[in-house]
Design a protein around this motif. Structure first.
Motif, PDB file in Angstrom:
ATOM      1  N   SER A 176       2.639   4.049  13.497  1.00 50.12           N
ATOM      2  CA  SER A 176       1.976   5.198  12.879  1.00 50.12           C
ATOM      3  C   SER A 176       2.731   5.674  11.649  1.00 50.12           C
ATOM      4  N   ASP A 177       4.059   5.869  11.774  1.00 54.98           N
ATOM      5  CA  ASP A 177       4.872   6.307  10.637  1.00 54.98           C
ATOM      6  C   ASP A 177       4.890   5.253   9.539  1.00 54.98           C
ATOM      7  N   ALA A 178       4.952   3.997   9.924  1.00 53.84           N
ATOM      8  CA  ALA A 178       5.008   2.924   8.930  1.00 53.84           C
ATOM      9  C   ALA A 178       3.719   2.858   8.122  1.00 53.84           C
ATOM     10  N   MET A 179       2.576   3.071   8.784  1.00 51.60           N
ATOM     11  CA  MET A 179       1.310   3.058   8.053  1.00 51.60           C
ATOM     12  C   MET A 179       1.252   4.195   7.038  1.00 51.60           C
ATOM     13  N   ALA A 180       1.765   5.358   7.424  1.00 48.35           N
ATOM     14  CA  ALA A 180       1.764   6.495   6.507  1.00 48.35           C
ATOM     15  C   ALA A 180       2.653   6.225   5.299  1.00 48.35           C
ATOM     16  N   SER A 181       3.858   5.701   5.545  1.00 47.94           N
ATOM     17  CA  SER A 181       4.777   5.413   4.447  1.00 47.94           C
ATOM     18  C   SER A 181       4.232   4.332   3.528  1.00 47.94           C
ATOM     19  N   ALA A 182       3.609   3.318   4.102  1.00 49.97           N
ATOM     20  CA  ALA A 182       3.053   2.236   3.294  1.00 49.97           C
ATOM     21  C   ALA A 182       1.929   2.739   2.397  1.00 49.97           C
ATOM     22  N   ALA A 183       1.120   3.646   2.935  1.00 51.56           N
ATOM     23  CA  ALA A 183       0.018   4.183   2.138  1.00 51.56           C
ATOM     24  C   ALA A 183       0.540   4.962   0.935  1.00 51.56           C
ATOM     25  N   LEU A 184       1.630   5.696   1.129  1.00 50.00           N
ATOM     26  CA  LEU A 184       2.196   6.473   0.022  1.00 50.00           C
ATOM     27  C   LEU A 184       2.898   5.585  -1.001  1.00 50.00           C
ATOM     28  N   SER A 185       3.492   4.488  -0.552  1.00 49.92           N
ATOM     29  CA  SER A 185       4.270   3.631  -1.454  1.00 49.92           C
ATOM     30  C   SER A 185       3.414   2.914  -2.487  1.00 49.92           C
ATOM     31  N   VAL A 186       2.144   2.767  -2.210  1.00 50.84           N
ATOM     32  CA  VAL A 186       1.281   2.034  -3.139  1.00 50.84           C
ATOM     33  C   VAL A 186       0.671   2.947  -4.204  1.00 50.84           C
ATOM     34  N   LEU A 187       0.941   4.240  -4.141  1.00 48.71           N
ATOM     35  CA  LEU A 187       0.383   5.164  -5.124  1.00 48.71           C
ATOM     36  C   LEU A 187       1.158   5.073  -6.437  1.00 48.71           C
ATOM     37  N   PRO A 188       0.514   4.792  -7.542  1.00 44.45           N
ATOM     38  CA  PRO A 188       1.198   4.776  -8.839  1.00 44.45           C
ATOM     39  C   PRO A 188       1.551   6.189  -9.286  1.00 44.45           C
ATOM     40  N   PRO A 189       2.595   6.354 -10.130  1.00 46.36           N
ATOM     41  CA  PRO A 189       3.013   7.700 -10.566  1.00 46.36           C
ATOM     42  C   PRO A 189       1.908   8.504 -11.228  1.00 46.36           C
ATOM     43  N   SER A 190       1.002   7.837 -11.921  1.00 42.90           N
ATOM     44  CA  SER A 190      -0.066   8.564 -12.607  1.00 42.90           C
ATOM     45  C   SER A 190      -1.025   9.253 -11.646  1.00 42.90           C
ATOM     46  N   VAL A 191      -1.003   8.817 -10.417  1.00 48.54           N
ATOM     47  CA  VAL A 191      -1.911   9.383  -9.411  1.00 48.54           C
ATOM     48  C   VAL A 191      -1.316  10.643  -8.783  1.00 48.54           C
ATOM     49  N   GLY A 192      -0.004  10.825  -8.889  1.00 44.22           N
ATOM     50  CA  GLY A 192       0.685  11.937  -8.251  1.00 44.22           C
ATOM     51  C   GLY A 192       0.064  13.292  -8.468  1.00 44.22           C
ATOM     52  N   PRO A 193      -0.282  13.671  -9.718  1.00 43.30           N
ATOM     53  CA  PRO A 193      -0.865  15.010  -9.936  1.00 43.30           C
ATOM     54  C   PRO A 193      -2.187  15.234  -9.203  1.00 43.30           C
ATOM     55  N   TYR A 194      -2.821  14.174  -8.752  1.00 43.61           N
ATOM     56  CA  TYR A 194      -4.122  14.286  -8.078  1.00 43.61           C
ATOM     57  C   TYR A 194      -3.992  14.127  -6.560  1.00 43.61           C
ATOM     58  N   LEU A 195      -2.784  14.329  -6.058  1.00 41.85           N
ATOM     59  CA  LEU A 195      -2.557  14.103  -4.628  1.00 41.85           C
ATOM     60  C   LEU A 195      -3.363  15.044  -3.739  1.00 41.85           C
ATOM     61  N   ALA A 196      -3.684  16.239  -4.208  1.00 45.26           N
ATOM     62  CA  ALA A 196      -4.439  17.174  -3.350  1.00 45.26           C
ATOM     63  C   ALA A 196      -5.835  16.640  -3.035  1.00 45.26           C
ATOM     64  N   PRO A 197      -6.672  16.328  -4.049  1.00 45.01           N
ATOM     65  CA  PRO A 197      -7.986  15.765  -3.711  1.00 45.01           C
ATOM     66  C   PRO A 197      -7.893  14.389  -3.059  1.00 45.01           C
ATOM     67  N   ILE A 198      -6.866  13.621  -3.407  1.00 40.76           N
ATOM     68  CA  ILE A 198      -6.692  12.314  -2.763  1.00 40.76           C
ATOM     69  C   ILE A 198      -6.401  12.509  -1.279  1.00 40.76           C
ATOM     70  N   THR A 199      -5.566  13.492  -0.969  1.00 45.93           N
ATOM     71  CA  THR A 199      -5.273  13.792   0.437  1.00 45.93           C
ATOM     72  C   THR A 199      -6.542  14.189   1.174  1.00 45.93           C
ATOM     73  N   ALA A 200      -7.372  14.993   0.522  1.00 45.67           N
ATOM     74  CA  ALA A 200      -8.623  15.416   1.153  1.00 45.67           C
ATOM     75  C   ALA A 200      -9.519  14.221   1.451  1.00 45.67           C
ATOM     76  N   LEU A 201      -9.655  13.306   0.492  1.00 48.04           N
ATOM     77  CA  LEU A 201     -10.485  12.119   0.702  1.00 48.04           C
ATOM     78  C   LEU A 201      -9.877  11.202   1.755  1.00 48.04           C
ATOM     79  N   ALA A 202      -8.545  11.046   1.697  1.00 48.53           N
ATOM     80  CA  ALA A 202      -7.876  10.162   2.656  1.00 48.53           C
ATOM     81  C   ALA A 202      -7.882  10.733   4.061  1.00 48.53           C
ATOM     82  N   SER A 203      -8.043  12.069   4.178  1.00 56.26           N
ATOM     83  CA  SER A 203      -8.029  12.674   5.511  1.00 56.26           C
ATOM     84  C   SER A 203      -9.190  12.185   6.362  1.00 56.26           C
ATOM     85  N   MET A 204     -10.266  11.744   5.729  1.00 49.85           N
ATOM     86  CA  MET A 204     -11.410  11.261   6.507  1.00 49.85           C
ATOM     87  C   MET A 204     -11.076   9.988   7.280  1.00 49.85           C
ATOM     88  N   PRO A 205     -10.651   8.905   6.606  1.00 48.18           N
ATOM     89  CA  PRO A 205     -10.316   7.713   7.392  1.00 48.18           C
ATOM     90  C   PRO A 205      -9.056   7.875   8.235  1.00 48.18           C
TER      91      PRO A 205
END
Length: 440
Positions: free
Chosen positions: A315-344
């Motif tokens: 469970s922890d490894a899946m969470a860390s892996a998902a975060l590691s693939v995010l490029p730096p340019s995506v960081g400022p949009y983490l709030a809506p991304i978190t909302a969308l990712a919360s569904m799956p």
């Protein structure tokens, strides 16, 4: 070979395998919840520890299993005794045989009953009240399951709901600050649910060839009460049973005691007063034993699944892996991304695993970009309508068991509508500033 043994890969493969098997009906949910994690646990090299992981997972869900076992019996006894018969008659008189009114009534009752914050109670009361109506009219019971799940999951976003409390605790924020800005989105989600209920009703009108002009010509929808049902009725105890149930719900809301304890005590009183003869008690328990056994087995199996998923570190490894693939340019949009990712993510993970495993990590990463942790907590709650369909949750098995429909069928029917309601909640929350679109 090393990559194949990576906990993140194994966890994703395990969840995907499990979902595929139950969605395609190649295995029962109980068998898949037990066999699949054990096999993947062995592959992960956790063989000697699997027993301990399973026991730990089962112990974590034991209170839920205990609660549901006695809750099913309690409300079944109340149904047998006739407590809900006047309610069903009132509902029938109000909605008649109009599918639109029935759908809207389902959503309304589910939203009102969900105020107590307990999904199990909502499932039992709403299905008990409305299932006879759906059966007599010929409406699709999956509509009942969908509207019930949507209304309940949205109302669970209120401060006394479990998900909101977990999200606030995960980021160490004030619960009121987390929930307050989310209320406009919650209201929009409820409006969307009622609009969906109206649409379902119109669809069922066409399918059943119902129209206002012929409504009065059809036989009235009545309660089905055979001799055995009438023999179990206790009309003289109606007000006692009503008071007992009211006290039970009040005790749940006020937190007078742990929910399983309250339910066990209420069941003992209800059984003794309504059916003082031991033979009658045994007959009533036997009549509902199948539902109890099926539900409790599924809950314990789900506990074994999550125990291995968490214990092996997948469970922890899946969470860390998902975060590691995010490029730096995506960081400022983490709030809506978190909302969308919360569904799956909430569909595939338990609330505890998600809110205490994933959300704190995301909140820390988002803080680097200037995003308030409370915004991440709100964003993590957006996916709750989808989470309500998770195969790791007890209420969906309870609802499907009472409705006598397959869990996979309910998921296939409801998932798209749940995702749509999530998007409505997200859009309104973004528009009202509850979640920032981009970090300033």
């Amino acid at each position: 070979m090393t990559a194949l043994l990576d906990p993140a890969f194994l966890g994703a493969a395990m969840v995907l395998t499990f979902m595929t098997l139950i969605m395609t009906k190649r295995m029962s949910a109980i068998a898949a919840l037990l066999v699949i994690p054990i096999l993947f646990g062995l592959v992960a090299g956790a063989g000697p520890q699997l027993g301990e992981m399973i026991i730990k997972g089962v112990l974590q869900v034991a209170p839920t299993a205990l609660l549901l076992a006695f809750a099913v019996l309690y409300f079944a006894f109340m149904m047998d005794a006739g407590l809900f018969a006047p309610l069903v008659r009132r509902v029938l008189a109000l909605v008649g045989d109009d599918p639109v009114r029935i759908s809207l009534g389902t959503a309304a009752l589910a939203a009102i009953v969900s105020l107590d914050g307990d999904g199990t109670t909502t499932v039992l009361i709403v299905i008990t009240a409305f299932l006879p109506v759906y059966r007599r009219v010929g409406m699709n019971p999956l509509i009942l399951a969908t509207l019930l799940g949507l209304a309940n999951s949205l109302m669970n976003l209120l401060p006394w709901g479990g998900p909101s409390a977990r999200a606030a605790a995960a980021v160490q924020a004030d619960l009121g600050e987390v929930v307050g800005p989310l209320l406009p989105g919650l209201a929009a989600g409820l409006v969307a649910t009622f609009l969906l209920a109206w649409r379902f009703g119109l669809t069922e009108r066409r399918r059943l060839e119902w129209s206002p002009s012929v409504a009065g010509t059809r036989p009235p929808v009545l309660l089905e009460e055979d001799e055995a049902t009438l023999a179990a009725r206790r009309p003289k105890l109606f007000f006692f049973n009503l008071a007992l149930t009211g006290a039970l719900v009040a005790g749940m809301i006020l937190g007078l005691a742990p929910l399983p304890v309250l339910m066990m005590a209420a069941f003992a009183i209800a059984a003794t007063v309504n059916y003082p003869r031991l033979a009658d008690q045994k007959a009533r328990i036997g009549a509902h034993a199948d539902n109890v056994v099926q539900i409790v087995l599924l809950i314990f199996a789900a506990g074994a699944f999550t125990g291995i998923l968490n214990g092996t570190g997948m469970s922890d490894a899946m969470a860390s892996a998902a975060l590691s693939v995010l490029p730096p340019s995506v960081g400022p949009y983490l709030a809506p991304i978190t909302a969308l990712a919360s569904m799956p993510l909430t569909f595939l993970m338990s609330n505890d695993a998600y809110y205490f495993g994933v959300v704190p990590v995301v909140a820390k990463a988002a803080a680097v970009f200037g995003i308030d942790p409370t915004a991440i907590a709100r964003a993590s709650l957006i996916g709750q309508p989808v989470h309500a369909l998770s195969p790791l949750l007890a209420p969906i098995y309870l609802a499907c068991g009472l409705l006598k429909v397959d869990v996979a069928d309910a998921q296939r029917f409801s998932l798209k509508w749940a995702a749509l309601v999530c998007l409505v909640v997200l859009a309104v929350t973004l528009a009202t500033g509850g979640i920032p679109l981009r970090a300033e």
